[in-house]
Design a protein around this motif. Structure first.
Motif, PDB file in Angstrom:
ATOM      1  N   GLU A  51       1.331  -3.453 -10.750  1.00 30.50           N
ATOM      2  CA  GLU A  51       0.044  -3.968 -10.284  1.00 30.50           C
ATOM      3  C   GLU A  51       0.229  -5.513 -10.257  1.00 30.50           C
ATOM      4  OE1 GLU A  51      -3.115  -2.563 -12.799  1.00 30.50           O
ATOM      5  OE2 GLU A  51      -3.582  -1.247 -11.136  1.00 30.50           O
ATOM      6  N   SER A  52       1.040  -6.168 -10.969  1.00 30.63           N
ATOM      7  CA  SER A  52       1.165  -7.675 -10.831  1.00 30.63           C
ATOM      8  C   SER A  52       1.880  -8.012  -9.618  1.00 30.63           C
ATOM      9  CB  SER A  52       1.769  -8.079 -12.286  1.00 30.63           C
ATOM     10  OG  SER A  52       3.198  -7.967 -12.238  1.00 30.63           O
ATOM     11  N   THR A  53       2.544  -6.983  -9.197  1.00 27.91           N
ATOM     12  CA  THR A  53       3.441  -7.341  -7.553  1.00 27.91           C
ATOM     13  C   THR A  53       2.462  -7.212  -6.662  1.00 27.91           C
ATOM     14  OG1 THR A  53       4.021  -5.035  -7.463  1.00 27.91           O
ATOM     15  CG2 THR A  53       5.425  -6.469  -9.042  1.00 27.91           C
ATOM     16  N   GLY A  54       1.009  -6.803  -6.799  1.00 27.89           N
ATOM     17  CA  GLY A  54       0.348  -6.779  -5.784  1.00 27.89           C
ATOM     18  C   GLY A  54       0.353  -5.097  -5.018  1.00 27.89           C
ATOM     19  N   ILE A  55       0.881  -4.534  -5.573  1.00 30.80           N
ATOM     20  CA  ILE A  55       0.813  -3.022  -4.926  1.00 30.80           C
ATOM     21  C   ILE A  55      -0.317  -2.313  -5.432  1.00 30.80           C
ATOM     22  CG2 ILE A  55       2.071  -0.549  -4.979  1.00 30.80           C
ATOM     23  CD1 ILE A  55       4.678  -2.257  -5.616  1.00 30.80           C
ATOM     24  N   ASN A  56      -0.917  -1.682  -4.407  1.00 25.24           N
ATOM     25  CA  ASN A  56      -1.938  -0.805  -4.835  1.00 25.24           C
ATOM     26  C   ASN A  56      -1.853   0.504  -5.224  1.00 25.24           C
ATOM     27  OD1 ASN A  56      -4.756   0.202  -4.736  1.00 25.24           O
ATOM     28  ND2 ASN A  56      -4.622   0.839  -2.668  1.00 25.24           N
ATOM     29  N   LEU A  57      -2.211   0.778  -6.683  1.00 23.48           N
ATOM     30  CA  LEU A  57      -1.834   2.085  -6.972  1.00 23.48           C
ATOM     31  C   LEU A  57      -2.906   3.079  -7.016  1.00 23.48           C
ATOM     32  CD1 LEU A  57      -0.112   1.069 -10.385  1.00 23.48           C
ATOM     33  CD2 LEU A  57       1.074   2.235  -8.255  1.00 23.48           C
ATOM     34  N   ASP A  58      -4.255   2.629  -6.360  1.00 24.64           N
ATOM     35  CA  ASP A  58      -5.282   3.391  -6.107  1.00 24.64           C
ATOM     36  C   ASP A  58      -5.171   4.293  -5.028  1.00 24.64           C
ATOM     37  OD1 ASP A  58      -7.830   4.463  -6.400  1.00 24.64           O
ATOM     38  OD2 ASP A  58      -9.002   2.717  -5.779  1.00 24.64           O
ATOM     39  N   THR A  59      -3.959   5.004  -4.801  1.00 23.41           N
ATOM     40  CA  THR A  59      -3.795   5.956  -3.585  1.00 23.41           C
ATOM     41  C   THR A  59      -3.255   7.264  -4.078  1.00 23.41           C
ATOM     42  OG1 THR A  59      -2.684   5.681  -1.368  1.00 23.41           O
ATOM     43  CG2 THR A  59      -1.603   4.842  -3.462  1.00 23.41           C
ATOM     44  N   SER A  60      -3.040   8.073  -3.180  1.00 20.89           N
ATOM     45  CA  SER A  60      -2.464   9.375  -3.368  1.00 20.89           C
ATOM     46  C   SER A  60      -0.881   9.020  -2.999  1.00 20.89           C
ATOM     47  CB  SER A  60      -2.836  10.440  -2.470  1.00 20.89           C
ATOM     48  OG  SER A  60      -2.789  10.103  -1.113  1.00 20.89           O
ATOM     49  N   TYR A  61      -0.037  10.106  -3.470  1.00 26.84           N
ATOM     50  CA  TYR A  61       1.409   9.783  -3.332  1.00 26.84           C
ATOM     51  C   TYR A  61       1.684  10.122  -1.677  1.00 26.84           C
ATOM     52  CZ  TYR A  61       6.445  10.764  -3.746  1.00 26.84           C
ATOM     53  OH  TYR A  61       7.788  10.705  -3.368  1.00 26.84           O
ATOM     54  N   GLU A  62       0.946  10.998  -1.281  1.00 22.13           N
ATOM     55  CA  GLU A  62       1.242  11.032   0.180  1.00 22.13           C
ATOM     56  C   GLU A  62       0.883   9.854   1.047  1.00 22.13           C
ATOM     57  OE1 GLU A  62      -0.492  13.170  -1.550  1.00 22.13           O
ATOM     58  OE2 GLU A  62       1.023  14.945  -1.864  1.00 22.13           O
ATOM     59  N   GLU A  63      -0.100   8.998   0.720  1.00 24.53           N
ATOM     60  CA  GLU A  63      -0.494   7.824   1.306  1.00 24.53           C
ATOM     61  C   GLU A  63       0.401   6.665   0.820  1.00 24.53           C
ATOM     62  OE1 GLU A  63      -4.619   7.845   0.385  1.00 24.53           O
ATOM     63  OE2 GLU A  63      -5.175   9.187   1.905  1.00 24.53           O
ATOM     64  N   LEU A  64       1.041   6.718  -0.215  1.00 25.34           N
ATOM     65  CA  LEU A  64       1.773   5.568  -0.743  1.00 25.34           C
ATOM     66  C   LEU A  64       2.943   5.229   0.261  1.00 25.34           C
ATOM     67  CD1 LEU A  64       2.355   3.907  -3.224  1.00 25.34           C
ATOM     68  CD2 LEU A  64       4.253   5.594  -3.839  1.00 25.34           C
ATOM     69  N   PRO A  65       2.896   3.764   0.882  1.00 27.25           N
ATOM     70  CA  PRO A  65       4.173   3.601   1.814  1.00 27.25           C
ATOM     71  C   PRO A  65       5.362   3.683   1.180  1.00 27.25           C
ATOM     72  CG  PRO A  65       2.491   2.012   1.679  1.00 27.25           C
ATOM     73  CD  PRO A  65       1.797   2.966   0.364  1.00 27.25           C
ATOM     74  N   ASP A  66       6.317   3.850   1.761  1.00 26.69           N
ATOM     75  CA  ASP A  66       7.708   4.172   1.577  1.00 26.69           C
ATOM     76  C   ASP A  66       8.304   2.666   0.718  1.00 26.69           C
ATOM     77  OD1 ASP A  66       7.878   6.631   2.703  1.00 26.69           O
ATOM     78  OD2 ASP A  66       8.578   5.879   4.523  1.00 26.69           O
ATOM     79  N   GLU A  67       7.959   1.680   1.384  1.00 25.15           N
ATOM     80  CA  GLU A  67       8.613   0.423   0.634  1.00 25.15           C
ATOM     81  C   GLU A  67       7.800   0.325  -0.767  1.00 25.15           C
ATOM     82  OE1 GLU A  67       8.166  -4.162   1.773  1.00 25.15           O
ATOM     83  OE2 GLU A  67       7.419  -2.942   3.096  1.00 25.15           O
TER      84      GLU A  67
END
Length: 340
Positions: A239-255
């Motif tokens: 989370e300190s890198t700014g990545i949003n973990l409030d999502t599902s695996y299917e919606e998680l961007p590849d990057e």
């Protein structure tokens, strides 16, 4: 896991032309829903082991089948409630000497749903036990399958009331933790630790008969807490890198998958032998890495129980827990079985 993605069927260690150019490949495909046949076979296998070990302990088919029937009736309450709330991959699994549990998954879970699911196990058994108890008062000679109805009623109430004790991971403890505490708070973690300590005390000191099998519960609870604390530390770094973990695996961007992957393999001791990216290549541990990343993604717990709702749930719990005393039921014979 032969092909980690149908769109990019790399084998572990293989680097494609696209990855050489540092083009981010797709994240591995999530595991397909578990086969119903596979879940059923696991349930049947665990039940068979439960019965074999249970017979070795009780030396009585009648008592073993009665206890098993009560456990199944209890777990079916959880199962039906979870099915109604559209949980996936549902299955009932038996743990020899300890009971059983219903396994299922759902991303968004509300406190109301949790309360209903947790109470759907013990409440029907307590109500049925109370009905049988009142019935046998009118005809004390009645029996079912050769077992006195009084014994069936007492065992129904006893086993289900035990599950309402506010100690984690019993239904009563989970109800307290899920509805009345914030599961992420130190209060919740302290409650789990106290529950583990209580179970250790019960197993070793509470009765003349040592209940060593109960030590499995605190062992599993403490191991889970240790694993959760490690995941929480990784989660904070992600989370300190700014990545949003409030999502599902299917919606998680590849990057984001590959960024999280680098943090996971750097922080988790199980993946120290996995090289970071780039270059982008799938590892033979990719399925385990994917599972760890899925565990980092937030599950939604909807806080939808008001103060009045919590009072109502408490009244239901307290009434069910006190039902033997309200009905003037003598439970001492079952307490004596455990040396109390």
């Amino acid at each position: 896991m032969e092909n980690y993605s149908p769109d990019n069927p790399l084998i572990p260690g293989e680097i494609s032309a696209t990855t050489e150019a540092n083009i981010i490949p797709p994240k591995p495909s999530a595991e397909e829903p578990k086969s119903k046949v596979n879940i059923l076979m696991r349930s049947i296998s665990s039940l068979a082991l439960y019965l074999v070990i249970g017979y070795y302990i009780f030396h009585s088919f009648e008592m073993l089948l009665l206890i098993t029937a009560i456990v199944v009736f209890h777990e079916m309450g959880h199962f039906i409630a979870m099915k109604a709330f559209r949980y996936k991959d549902l299955g009932i699994f038996f743990i020899p000497l300890l009971g059983a549990y219903v396994s299922g998954s759902k991303r968004e879970v509300s406190q109301k749903e949790s309360a209903i699911i947790l109470l759907a196990g013990p409440l029907p058994g307590i109500v049925l036990g109370a009905v049988f108890f009142i019935w046998q008062l009118k005809d004390q000679g009645i029996s079912l399958a050769g077992i006195r109805l009084e014994n069936i009623s007492l065992l129904l109430m006893f086993l289900n009331i035990i599950n309402l004790i506010p100690v984690y991971p019993l239904d009563g403890g989970q109800l307290l933790n899920r509805v009345f505490f914030n599961e992420e708070s130190w209060l919740s973690k302290g409650f789990v630790i106290l529950s583990a300590a209580f179970l250790i005390w019960v197993a070793l000191f509470a009765s003349e008969q040592k209940l060593y099998v109960l030590l499995l519960f605190p062992a599993m609870m403490l191991l889970r807490m240790f694993g959760d604390s490690r995941l929480n530390a990784i989660e904070k770094k992600v989370e300190s890198t700014g990545i949003n973990l409030d999502t599902s695996y299917e919606e998680l961007p590849d990057e984001d998958y590959w960024k999280i992957r680098n943090i996971v393999i750097a922080e988790h001791p199980s993946f120290k032998d996995v090289p970071p990216t780039p270059p982008y290549e799938y590892h033979y541990k990719e399925d385990k890495i994917m599972t760890t990343i899925q565990g980092l993604l937030h599950r939604h717990l909807i806080q939808d129980v008001s103060v009045a709702g919590k009072i109502f749930i408490f009244i239901i719990w307290a009434t069910a827990f006190a039902s033997p005393w309200l009905l003037n039921v003598d439970m001492s014979r079952y307490l004596r079985l455990f040396g109390f």
